[in-house]
Write a protein that holds these residues in place. Structure first.
Motif, PDB file in Angstrom:
ATOM      1  N   LYS A 321     117.538  22.579 -35.938  1.00  0.00           N
ATOM      2  CA  LYS A 321     118.427  23.744 -35.833  1.00  0.00           C
ATOM      3  C   LYS A 321     119.525  23.484 -34.812  1.00  0.00           C
ATOM      4  N   PRO A 322     120.669  24.122 -34.984  1.00  0.00           N
ATOM      5  CA  PRO A 322     121.737  23.984 -33.978  1.00  0.00           C
ATOM      6  C   PRO A 322     121.239  24.466 -32.614  1.00  0.00           C
ATOM      7  N   GLU A 323     121.652  23.795 -31.566  1.00  0.00           N
ATOM      8  CA  GLU A 323     121.165  24.195 -30.254  1.00  0.00           C
ATOM      9  C   GLU A 323     122.263  24.035 -29.203  1.00  0.00           C
ATOM     10  N   ILE A 324     122.010  24.645 -28.067  1.00  0.00           N
ATOM     11  CA  ILE A 324     122.944  24.601 -26.955  1.00  0.00           C
ATOM     12  C   ILE A 324     122.155  24.628 -25.656  1.00  0.00           C
ATOM     13  N   MET A 325     122.622  23.907 -24.656  1.00  0.00           N
ATOM     14  CA  MET A 325     121.987  23.948 -23.344  1.00  0.00           C
ATOM     15  C   MET A 325     122.824  24.827 -22.429  1.00  0.00           C
ATOM     16  N   VAL A 326     122.173  25.821 -21.817  1.00  0.00           N
ATOM     17  CA  VAL A 326     122.849  26.708 -20.875  1.00  0.00           C
ATOM     18  C   VAL A 326     122.533  26.218 -19.474  1.00  0.00           C
ATOM     19  N   VAL A 327     123.571  25.929 -18.709  1.00  0.00           N
ATOM     20  CA  VAL A 327     123.408  25.326 -17.386  1.00  0.00           C
ATOM     21  C   VAL A 327     123.968  26.266 -16.328  1.00  0.00           C
ATOM     22  N   ASN A 328     123.133  26.621 -15.344  1.00  0.00           N
ATOM     23  CA  ASN A 328     123.587  27.411 -14.203  1.00  0.00           C
ATOM     24  C   ASN A 328     124.081  26.447 -13.133  1.00  0.00           C
ATOM     25  N   ILE A 329     125.375  26.387 -12.965  1.00  0.00           N
ATOM     26  CA  ILE A 329     125.976  25.404 -12.074  1.00  0.00           C
ATOM     27  C   ILE A 329     125.593  25.649 -10.621  1.00  0.00           C
ATOM     28  N   GLN A 330     125.169  26.871 -10.295  1.00  0.00           N
ATOM     29  CA  GLN A 330     124.787  27.192  -8.921  1.00  0.00           C
ATOM     30  C   GLN A 330     123.587  26.359  -8.473  1.00  0.00           C
ATOM     31  N   LYS A 331     122.773  25.966  -9.426  1.00  0.00           N
ATOM     32  CA  LYS A 331     121.606  25.155  -9.073  1.00  0.00           C
ATOM     33  C   LYS A 331     122.008  23.799  -8.499  1.00  0.00           C
ATOM     34  N   PHE A 332     123.197  23.365  -8.802  1.00  0.00           N
ATOM     35  CA  PHE A 332     123.611  22.025  -8.407  1.00  0.00           C
ATOM     36  C   PHE A 332     124.894  22.029  -7.593  1.00  0.00           C
ATOM     37  N   LYS A 333     125.298  23.209  -7.074  1.00  0.00           N
ATOM     38  CA  LYS A 333     126.615  23.291  -6.438  1.00  0.00           C
ATOM     39  C   LYS A 333     126.702  22.434  -5.178  1.00  0.00           C
ATOM     40  N   GLU A 334     125.571  22.201  -4.511  1.00  0.00           N
ATOM     41  CA  GLU A 334     125.603  21.371  -3.300  1.00  0.00           C
ATOM     42  C   GLU A 334     125.349  19.904  -3.599  1.00  0.00           C
ATOM     43  N   ASP A 335     125.115  19.607  -4.869  1.00  0.00           N
ATOM     44  CA  ASP A 335     124.805  18.235  -5.264  1.00  0.00           C
ATOM     45  C   ASP A 335     126.103  17.453  -5.410  1.00  0.00           C
ATOM     46  N   SER A 336     126.357  16.570  -4.463  1.00  0.00           N
ATOM     47  CA  SER A 336     127.610  15.807  -4.497  1.00  0.00           C
ATOM     48  C   SER A 336     127.421  14.402  -5.051  1.00  0.00           C
TER      49      SER A 336
END
Length: 971
Positions: A321-336
């Motif tokens: 089936k068609p799919e999409i990944m939803v990513v909360n960027i806040q989880k990685f905002k400090e990840d440089s």
């Protein structure tokens, strides 16, 4: 059903399908005997995939009647099978939209099937040349006759309104071309429908899931097409600037389906990511995608996300089936840390990122998103926003590219997706009260402004109690005026401490009342006999405090659910949270106590613009005077947009005819007066007459016109019954044909205006008008940047329309035209076409509206006269020059009555044209032609019994011959 259609329709080659259309196709349930017949049904390969209901303009109750009728049919199980297979339904009464009314009364609308209620969507063609340049197949006269004969309508073929309604530019024909052109229709069939699992919560807390069918809104359709067009042209990044509430998440869903096939045609697999910056938005987006049938995955850690990037499989689910990944960027905002993606695999894979709420300040430097996008430079980046960032260092277009598609706030309002905003300044008495409190806090000591911490003043109990006095009183009054206890409010505080103190004071005021109410409800449940529940108008108001550092995420989520769904919370007290992305239609009152700027301000204001019941406005109560910030913000968006307009008195013994019929001369005089009045309308063509009525909004004017028509009808009937032959002959020459039809059209127009006013009244309820009138000097309705975009768009569109209206004029020698054109050019020579601020924009719009009204009136009269002369523009100019000359003298040339001028000139024209037909070269001998025309003029004036001097005859002669000579020279 969709799979069945997909299996039987060739989407790749439109010509490899059978296209048929029929009228009055019967839909009948053989078991129940129920049936109905749509006016027109469209078949693709034998499948009835669309039907059209067409009604006459100004039909009783307008499109509302069609909506009610289709809703009844949809709820009838006997028609369920037909409704399921019919994908698109179009309804039109062949009138332009009434953009000021959210209720669909007139226009051309479309919808899809539903179990009970259909939502009627408007359709506005984005490609201005699509309809006008569409390659229609030629319909031969014989085919046209066959169709009319089949429908038993041959009699209408030569009617003028039939010819008018065949024009491609009519509202009905426009929507049919736009939506049912083969390529567009197949695109809609393939990607434009969604089945949505809608979850609703019952009063007892239980949840119910129902299946709804949705169809693309027109802005989603054109955005989808624009995305494909940009990608096909090699563009990899851009912005969808669609106003709040326009369905951007749904657009992303439609795009997943559309782009999957787009890349499949290029032998490329595709993976989709939806980027958000808050957990609430991640949950909201995930729910919306899942409800539409997408498989949704989320990344809760860097490793999960990296594993997904490393996978070359376009989907991870086992059923494909068609799919999409939803990513909360806040989880990685400090990840440089730089993200490494191995693109060395042989499989061709395209990543597509939808960046939601792209106005939020996705910093192009150092953020995880930047690292993510940098890691896959070939990724497609589609930014979604209602308010792009304008700060130079983070301008949205510099980060994500230029705009792919835009959807303006005015269209959103007109289409019924968002509401207008009304600013309500704080009442003066409260301003004075607040000032006295500030004086009290200062005491008798002279204190400089720099010595006082403003936050401490605004967080003081005295200030907040005064503020609560106003808010509580105002909110209670608002609910009473709207007669709706379900509406909610939001208070935006300046600081978190202020919000906490306000919530504490709120609880002190209402905690005792809430306790009493709870006890009364418990007592009610224990009694055997019915008891009236607690329903005092002073029912306690319940508030919830939503701060990022107050409580945990689950508590905040519960409070939000209580406000949005259970509606057990009346007011939300916030500071920074919920000002963007928070969608609660019942929120209709925003108490703004914190100064905001830029897109933050516009985002906050539009929390109250979602449609809810019959509300026409969202209300903003302004405690901090946002007007200057608002205007400054709009000016900045303006610059951005510039970058891209009775029978008691009758004697018993009198002869009946003498009593009923007045003096003959009086009758003739009255009929002439009537004909002069009706001369300003195209009475011989009911369709043109109806369109001319649509331009009249004054009921007094319509009442006067109906009275005139009724008087004419009465005179004609009286003369026919009681007049002598001489009088009958004279009246017959002055009579207008089809008066009953004209009276009916005028009555329909009056009825339509009354319907609009009544509908507006129901939508606004009584309190809105009183508030608007009492606070008129303070209110303004601009609520989001798109509204200023509308101003710019309006300026450009208005200017184009005004120029087109000038160009459409065929009598450019008329004094009125010359003066108006010179004034128009001079105005913009001084002002320029690009306003520098909102004040200039408003001034330009008002000026162009005034100019447009004048030039339209000039052209309307020209076109009306043109019809009188059977399309001959030359005699329109001649007619007007005679009128202009008559205005300068006491004794008129030919007559002071327009219709007599037209009748005489028409007779002259007919004889002159016959003369030229017999000898086309006569015009080449100018002297001979002038003598012959002068003789015809004299002869016709004598025939009509009109005295004219030689000078008058020569004046007419010069006008007529000059027009014929000019035409000869041009040809």
């Amino acid at each position: 059903m969709c799979k069945q259609i997909s299996g039987r329709v060739n989407f790749e080659n439109v010509d490899n399908n059978e296209w048929h259309v029929t009228t009055e196709f019967t839909c009948e349930n053989s078991d129940t005997g129920d049936s109905f017949r749509p006016d027109i049904t469209c078949f693709v390969n034998g499948l009835p995939l669309a039907f059209i209901e067409v009604k006459k303009p100004n039909n009783h109750d307008g499109i509302l009647a069609e909506r009610d009728r289709i809703n009844k049919r949809m709820s009838n199980k006997a028609f369920r099978r037909f409704v399921n297979i019919t994908q698109l339904m179009i309804f039109s009464n062949n009138q332009e939209y009434d953009n000021d009314n959210r209720v669909p009364i007139q226009g051309a609308f479309y919808c899809c099937g539903s179990r009970d209620k259909a939502f009627f969507n408007v359709f506005r063609e984005a490609d201005k040349s699509f309809v006008s340049s569409y390659p229609y197949e030629e319909v031969t006269e014989e085919l046209e006759k066959r169709v009319l004969k089949h429908r038993n309508c041959v009699v209408i073929k030569n009617l003028p309104d039939y010819q008018t309604n065949k024009e491609p530019s009519t509202p009905t024909n426009r929507i049919l071309t736009s939506m049912l052109s083969k390529e567009r229709f197949l695109f809609l069939l393939r990607y434009g429908f969604a089945y949505v699992n809608k979850t609703t919560e019952n009063e007892d807390g239980s949840k119910m899931v129902s299946l709804e069918k949705h169809v693309m809104r027109y802005q989603q359709l054109f955005a989808s097409l624009a995305i494909r067009r940009k990608l096909a042209g090699g563009v990899k990044s851009g912005i969808i600037w669609h106003t709040q509430g326009s369905g951007k998440t749904a657009l992303a869903y439609y795009s997943v389906r559309s782009l999957t096939d787009f890349y499949a045609q290029r032998q490329t697999a595709v993976k989709f990511y939806f980027i958000v910056d808050r957990i609430a938005l991640m949950e909201q987006a995930s729910d919306e995608f899942a409800a539409r049938g997408l498989i949704v995955r989320t990344a809760n850690s860097r490793n999960e996300l990296m594993n997904d990037f490393r996978s070359i499989a376009p989907v991870e689910n086992s059923v494909g089936k068609p799919e999409i990944m939803v990513v909360n960027i806040q989880k990685f905002k400090e990840d440089s840390e730089k993200i490494q993606i191995d693109n060395s695999y042989s499989t061709s894979l395209q990543r597509v990122f939808f960046i939601d709420e792209a106005h939020r300040g996705y910093n192009p430097e150092g953020s995880f998103l930047a690292n993510l996008l940098e890691a896959d430079k070939d990724a497609v980046k589609i930014a979604l926003t209602g308010t792009p960032l304008l700060k130079e260092e983070r301008e949205s277009w510099r980060v994500f590219g230029n705009y792919i598609d835009t959807y303006y706030y005015d269209k959103s309002i007109s289409d019924g997706y968002t509401l207008k905003l009304m600013r309500e300044p704080i009442e003066t008495v409260y301003k004075e009260k607040i000032k006295s409190i500030l004086d009290k806090l200062a005491g008798g000591v002279e204190i400089k402004k720099s010595d006082i911490d403003k936050n401490k003043i605004l967080e003081h109990e005295s200030y907040l109690n005064a503020l609560l006095d106003y808010i509580i009183t105002d909110f209670r009054r608002f609910r009473e005026e709207q007669d709706d206890e379900s509406v909610g409010a939001m208070i935006v505080c300046r600081t978190n401490p202020q919000a906490r103190e306000m919530y504490r004071l709120w609880q002190e005021r209402f905690s005792r009342s809430l306790y009493v109410e709870k006890k009364q409800e418990e007592k009610l449940m224990m009694l055997e006999d019915p008891m009236i529940s607690y329903s005092s108008p002073k029912k306690p108001l319940r508030a919830s405090l939503i701060l990022h550092d107050e409580g945990d995420k689950l508590e905040r989520k519960a409070y939000i659910e209580e406000f949005k769904k259970q509606m057990s919370v009346d007011v939300l007290i916030v500071n920074q949270m919920l000002l963007t992305g928070f969608d609660a239609p019942r929120l209709k009152k925003l108490y703004l106590g914190r100064s905001l700027d830029g897109h933050d301000l516009l985002q906050a204001l539009t929390r109250v613009n979602r449609p809810y019941k019959d509300f026409k406005y969202g209300y903003v109560v302004d405690f901090v005077d946002i007007k200057e910030n608002f205007e400054t913000t709009n000016d900045r968006y303006l610059r951005e947009l510039n970058r891209t307009v009775d029978t008691e008195d009758i004697p018993v013994d009198a002869p009946v005819g003498n009593v009923i019929i007045e003096d003959k001369e009086t009758v003739i005089s009255k009929m002439k007066e009537i004909k002069n009045i009706l001369f300003n309308f195209t009475c011989e063509n009911p369709e043109d007459f109806r369109k001319e009525l649509d331009e009249i909004s004054s009921k007094d004017t319509l009442y006067a016109l109906r009275s005139t028509l009724n008087e004419a009808k009465a005179i004609i009937n009286q003369v026919r019954a009681f007049g002598d032959e001489d009088l009958k002959s004279k009246v017959e020459k002055l009579a207008v044909v089809g008066i009953p039809t004209l009276i009916s059209e005028v009555s329909h127009r009056i009825e339509r205006i009354n319907l609009m006013e009544n509908t507006e009244h129901m939508a606004d309820v009584s309190g809105i008008i009183n508030i608007a009138l009492s606070e008129l000097d303070f209110e303004f309705r601009k609520g989001v940047p798109e509204e200023m975009r509308i101003v710019v768009n309006d300026i450009r569109e208005r200017c184009d329309k005004v120029q087109a209206e000038f160009e459409a004029n065929f009598d450019k020698g008329e004094d009125k035209y010359v003066i108006l054109a010179d004034q128009f050019r001079e105005y913009f020579r001084k002002k320029g076409f690009v306003p520098q601020n909102t004040a200039e924009a408003k001034e330009s719009i008002e000026y162009m509206d005034a100019v447009m009204a004048k030039i339209r009136e000039i052209n309307r009269r020209n076109n009306l006269l043109k019809k009188k002369y059977k399309g001959d523009e030359r005699f329109v100019r001649i007619h007007k020059r005679i009128e202009e000359e008559n205005a300068k003298r006491e004794k008129p040339i030919i007559s002071s009555g327009e219709y007599e001028i037209a009748e005489n000139l028409s007779r002259m024209k007919s004889q002159i044209d016959n003369m030229i037909y017999l000898n086309s070269n006569i015009v080449d001998n100018e002297d001979a032609f002038k003598r012959d025309v002068l003789a015809i003029i004299g002869s016709k004036l004598v025939d009509m019994g009109i005295p004219a001097t030689l000078s008058d005859r020569k004046f007419i002669n010069n006008l007529i011959t000059a027009e014929y000579f000019q035409q000869r020279n041009y040809l």
